[in-house]
Each structure stands twice: as C-alpha cells, then as structure tokens.
Design an enzyme around this catalytic site. Structure first.
Site, PDB file in Angstrom:
ATOM      1  N   LEU A 211     -97.474 -51.244 -33.539  1.00  0.00           N
ATOM      2  CA  LEU A 211     -97.552 -50.259 -34.608  1.00  0.00           C
ATOM      3  C   LEU A 211     -98.836 -50.388 -35.425  1.00  0.00           C
ATOM      4  CD1 LEU A 211     -95.552 -48.052 -35.215  1.00  0.00           C
ATOM      5  CD2 LEU A 211     -94.626 -49.458 -37.046  1.00  0.00           C
ATOM      6  N   CYS A 212     -99.315 -51.640 -35.571  1.00  0.00           N
ATOM      7  CA  CYS A 212    -100.505 -51.824 -36.405  1.00  0.00           C
ATOM      8  C   CYS A 212    -101.724 -51.138 -35.789  1.00  0.00           C
ATOM      9  CB  CYS A 212    -100.771 -53.310 -36.633  1.00  0.00           C
ATOM     10  SG  CYS A 212    -100.866 -54.261 -35.126  1.00  0.00           S
ATOM     11  N   THR A 213    -101.816 -51.127 -34.453  1.00  0.00           N
ATOM     12  CA  THR A 213    -102.923 -50.434 -33.789  1.00  0.00           C
ATOM     13  C   THR A 213    -102.826 -48.938 -34.053  1.00  0.00           C
ATOM     14  OG1 THR A 213    -102.948 -52.054 -32.031  1.00  0.00           O
ATOM     15  CG2 THR A 213    -103.999 -49.965 -31.557  1.00  0.00           C
TER      16      THR A 213
END
Ligand code: ZN
Length: 457
Positions: A211-213
């Site tokens: 999700l962070c990407t």
C-alpha cells in the site's frame, strides 16, 4: 546414474510400459498396448475449462485420450464465447465443465468426459490420486500453487523416507498464457522442479504491491488503478456501503477516471479502460491463437508421458509471439529449500521494531516467495490474524494495527533485535510456511523488501 537418468527410469516405472518409438526394448505388440492404455486406462484430469482448458480438452480427445475428467467452478459468460469454442450462446449461465464435457463427447463420441462443477480446492487428495496425469489450464498463480502442493503431497517415499516411490508420482502438465505470450511445463512432483521451486520467477501481480508504494511512490499505470480501487473507492460515497463490483461497468468507469487523474498528477502514462478492467479482474486480453498453441503443446506432453513416444519436455517451454515468434525451452532445477518439495528453513523477514501486524501482512503479500494474499498468522498456536472463517477474522482483526512486539511473547534472543518464529498459512500454500520475524531498531532495519530478506542458514 545422473539425475536425468534417475528421473527417466522413474518415469519408466511410473508408466509401466515401453513406448512404440523409444527404448531398445520396443516390440511391435506394445503398439496395441499403448493404444489400449490411452483409450481405456489413462485417466487424465484437466483443471480449468476456460480458453486454455477448452483447447487442452479438444487436443487430448483428438489424440485419442478417452478417459478425461474436467474441473471448473465457473459458469459461461458472454465474454467467453469468442475463444472458449466449446461453448455457444444458449450455454450462457451454465457450468463450463458440464457444457465442455457434453460438447466434447458430441464431437468425439468415443471419448468419455466426466465433469466436476466444483472449486478445485474442495476436492480431496483421493480424488486427485486416481489420475495418471493432471493438466492445468488455470488463470491464477494461487490455484497452480495449490494444485502443485497437493500433487507433491501425494508422493509417498520409500522406506528411507527420501526416495520418492515413482508409482505415486502424478505428473502435472501446466499451461499458461498472457496475451501473446505463453508457457508449457512438465512437473514430476519430487523428481523435477515443482511450481513452488520457481515461484520467484513469476512477476508480482499489480495487486500485490504494498500500500505504501501505491500511496506515495506510484510508478506504473497499474499502481494508479490499484490505488483508485483499493484506497479511493472505499472512501467514496458508494464505496462506504459496498465493496467494488468489478463486473459493474459504471464502477469500473469510476475507478478508471480516478486512476487517470492520479496518473496525470504523477506524470504516468498508459492508464486505459481496458487496463483498468485487466487490473481489477486480474486478466489481460486473451489471444485465441496463443491458447491453441499452448493447449496443444500441453496435450503433446501428456501424449509423450503416456506413450514414451519421446521424452517429455525438460521442463519448461516459453513462447513469445509479441515480437516475431520465439520459442525456447528451459530446464529448471529443484530448490533443496523449496517450501513444497524440499526442506524449507524458516524464511527470515526483517522489519522495524515498530512494525505492526498489518505491516507484516503487507510484507508477506509482496514477497516474491510467499505472495500470501489471504494470510493467517499464528504464534505459539495463538492466532494473531486469521483470514478465515469470518468469525475468527472478525475476532483477530483488532490485532492488525497493534505493534508486533507488543503482541508476542518474550523473544528467543535478547539483543538489539527481537526474533519470533511465526506460522504463515494461505489458501495458496496448503503446507504453510514458518517465518522468522526479526524486529530491529528503526535505524538498523530498512523497510522490509526482497533485498532485506535473508534465508536462515
Ligand atoms: Zn519445489
């Protein structure tokens, strides 16, 4: 004897008869026994009755295999009809397996086809054990992993507990296509590289990006589409009430428009409606000729395995039709530490000491050797997070935002880092996997990526 010779002598024992064109012990009488074997004895299971499965069934029946079974849980949709040629418009809504079986028997009356309209993972090991060869025309890596692990688990070892008993080896012939590219391979469980041995060779699916990407550093059009569906949709007015329906054209259009906006903001090109549909449904445009080629290549491998007409593929054939026509074979090696057919050591994952359970789940989803999309994590037989059944999922969901270090018992080593042995299971990994999770001081640990994952010596 070298490894290959051992493998082929095992195959001789497995199939129990010599072929008409191979081997010095060939005698003409065997010709009839080979035909008899193909027509009356050799039970072949085709898993998947989609575009590739239709081609496999047709090619196997035309080769003379007459004891076929087909498994597929899907029903026929209008969008299937352009390439899944065993189906017609009046068949829409009916079971793919059942309609394919009927169509094939009409075309090749001598062929007996038994249909199983079920999810392949609900069938017992005894069901799979009755077949001589299993042919996979599946559309997901997850289903292939499950099937591979099941066939590996059916292999019994001789008294030394090391040497596979060849009579229990059921070869898996696996086909796969993606647009103008395809592959066919032969897996001899516990004798040659299994699907899990080579899992890391498959590209990660867009949906497995952490999700962070997606949130901070999107680079691909797929990142933008995934962000729109995974992050923006749940925040939208309609998304607050119901999950995204990927078969609703209006909702797909909504995701497409948000993805275009995000792509423009980050200067990324290539977001199209077709790609949006592909990412959301996990499919790419299907090319009928690729399926025909790979389907017949797989049927040829089954014919070779069953007759010894020639040695089967060793063990992978890749086809690319996007730039000219390019075909090459490739021999994979077994991994001694394969999680399915080898002796796996716990997989070591390094995370910051502040990592939460949710962080760990993101890592196991994005890790090339795990790809656990619906993981459950257990510590000392205490469930930390269970993806199923719903009651346990509900009960353990509260743990997700909590720090791992706060949820676990005292570490096995007290030093500048905390180590924990956890058990991971996932629908694609029937055998599960042990994880050695190392929590380190924030400045010592990078965010867990493939680079920071080491194998325990
Ligand atoms: Zn393996």
């Amino acid at each position: 004897m070298d490894t290959l010779a051992v493998k082929w002598s095992a195959m001789d024992r497995l199939l129990g008869h010599s072929g008409p064109f191979a081997g010095s012990d060939f005698v003409t009488d065997d010709d009839d026994s080979v035909k008899q074997f193909i027509r009356y004895e050799c039970r072949v299971l085709v898993v998947g009755a989609g575009a590739l499965g239709c081609e496999m069934l047709k090619s196997l029946a035309m080769c003379g295999f007459s004891q076929l079974h087909v498994v597929d849980v899907d029903t026929i949709d209008l969008s299937n009809l352009n390439r899944q040629f065993l189906f017609r418009e009046p068949d829409m809504g009916q079971s793919k397996a059942e309609v394919a079986a009927r169509a094939l028997q009409r075309r090749v009356p001598s062929c007996r086809v038994q249909a199983h309209h079920v999810d392949l993972t609900t069938l017992t090991p005894e069901f799979y054990r009755q077949f001589h060869v299993v042919v996979a025309g599946l559309d997901s890596i997850e289903a292939r992993r499950w099937l591979n692990a099941t066939l590996v688990s059916l292999v019994q070892c001789e008294h030394d507990a090391e040497t596979p008993d060849p009579s229990t080896v059921i070869p898996m012939v696996d086909g796969g296509t993606e647009g103008l590219a395809g592959q066919a391979r032969v897996i001899l469980p516990r004798l040659s590289a299994c699907f899990e041995c080579t899992l890391s060779l498959f590209p990660m699916e867009a949906r497995a990006f952490p999700l962070c990407t997606l949130a901070s550093t999107p680079r691909l059009p797929e990142h933008c589409i995934e962000y729109a569906s995974a992050v923006l949709w749940p925040q939208s007015e309609r998304g607050r009430d119901a999950p995204l329906d990927v078969h609703d054209p209006g909702q797909v259009q909504w995701v497409y428009e948000r993805a275009v906006e995000r792509a423009e903001a980050f200067g990324i090109g290539g977001v199209t409606y077709a790609l949006t549909l592909g990412v959301l449904r996990g499919v790419v445009p299907a090319v009928a000729s690729t399926n025909a080629m790979i389907g017949s290549a797989c049927a040829l491998e089954v014919l070779k395995l069953a007759t010894h007409l020639a040695r089967p593929l060793n063990d992978w054939m890749a086809y690319n039709g996007a730039h000219g026509v390019y075909v090459y074979p490739f021999a994979n090696e077994r991994r001694p530490d394969c999680a399915v057919c080898g002796r796996p050591a716990p997989l070591r994952l390094r995370l910051p000491r502040s990592a939460t359970l949710n962080d760990l789940l993101e890592v196991v989803a994005a890790h090339a050797e795990l790809r656990a999309r619906r993981p459950s994590i257990v510590s000392d037989s205490r469930p930390l997070y269970m993806a199923t059944p719903p009651a346990l999922q509900e009960a353990t969901r509260v743990n997700l935002p909590k720090r791992l270090a706060d949820q676990l018992q005292l570490p096995s080593r007290a030093a500048d880092r905390l180590e924990y042995l956890l058990s991971l299971t996932d629908p694609s990994m029937p055998l599960g996997r042990q994880l050695l999770v190392v929590l380190e001081e924030a400045d010592a640990a990078q965010p867990a990526t493939d680079d920071t994952v080491e194998r325990e010596a």
